[in-house]
Design an enzyme around this catalytic site. Structure first.
Site: not given
Ligand code: TYD
Length: 132
Positions: A48
């Site tokens: 992302h």
């Molecule tokens: P995601 O953005 O997919 O993680 P990464 O980019 O590290 O692979 O996030 C995974 C899950 O965690 C998603 O449901 C959103 C949640 N999340 C939060 O609630 N708070 C946060 O600060 C972060 C980074 C993720």
């Protein structure tokens, strides 16, 4: 590309090393800290970009690759030193992969979590970055 490796001061001693992140080495106000751990071998994180968020990534333990794309070019940076961080400015697509066993990725972020700040579709990201 709008990313930068920033060295984190360290104090090395025979009894162990200590690194310090004070606010002057991070070019934004810290509003959130989170960390990735227990990442299974072969797993990918990220995938992302952000509209406004700045992040500072550190391999606190082990190593992983950060694949970066600004809509024009792509590059990969390996993080494997607890005294080195990667500043990622807004508008950069990032994917994290190649996590070593037991690795820990600490992320220091400029804003609290806001899903509206994410672009999670690569095509949408490319269109968004070309419109700027
Ligand atoms: P995601 O953005 O997919 O993680 P990464 O980019 O590290 O692979 O996030 C995974 C899950 O965690 C998603 O449901 C959103 C949640 N999340 C939060 O609630 N708070 C946060 O600060 C972060 C980074 C993720």
């Amino acid at each position: 590309m709008n990313v930068k490796i920033i060295e984190i001061p360290k104090i090395t001693e025979p009894r162990g090393n200590l690194s310090i992140i004070e606010k002057d080495i991070i070019p934004f106000e810290i509003n959130r800290v989170y960390y990735l751990y227990d990442v299974p071998s072969g797993s990918e994180r990220g995938g992302h970009s952000h509209k406004n968020l700045l992040e500072f990534l550190i391999a606190l333990s082990g190593s992983f690759d950060v694949v970066l794309n600004d809509g024009k070019e792509s590059k990969t940076i390996t993080l494997n030193k607890p005294y080195e961080g990667l500043l990622i400015n807004p508008g950069i697509w990032r994917e994290l992969n190649n996590f070593s066993s037991g690795s820990v990725c600490l992320v220091i972020a400029s804003e609290v979590y806001e899903e509206e700040d994410y672009i999670r579709d690569f095509e949408e990201f490319v269109n968004f970055s070309n419109c700027k």
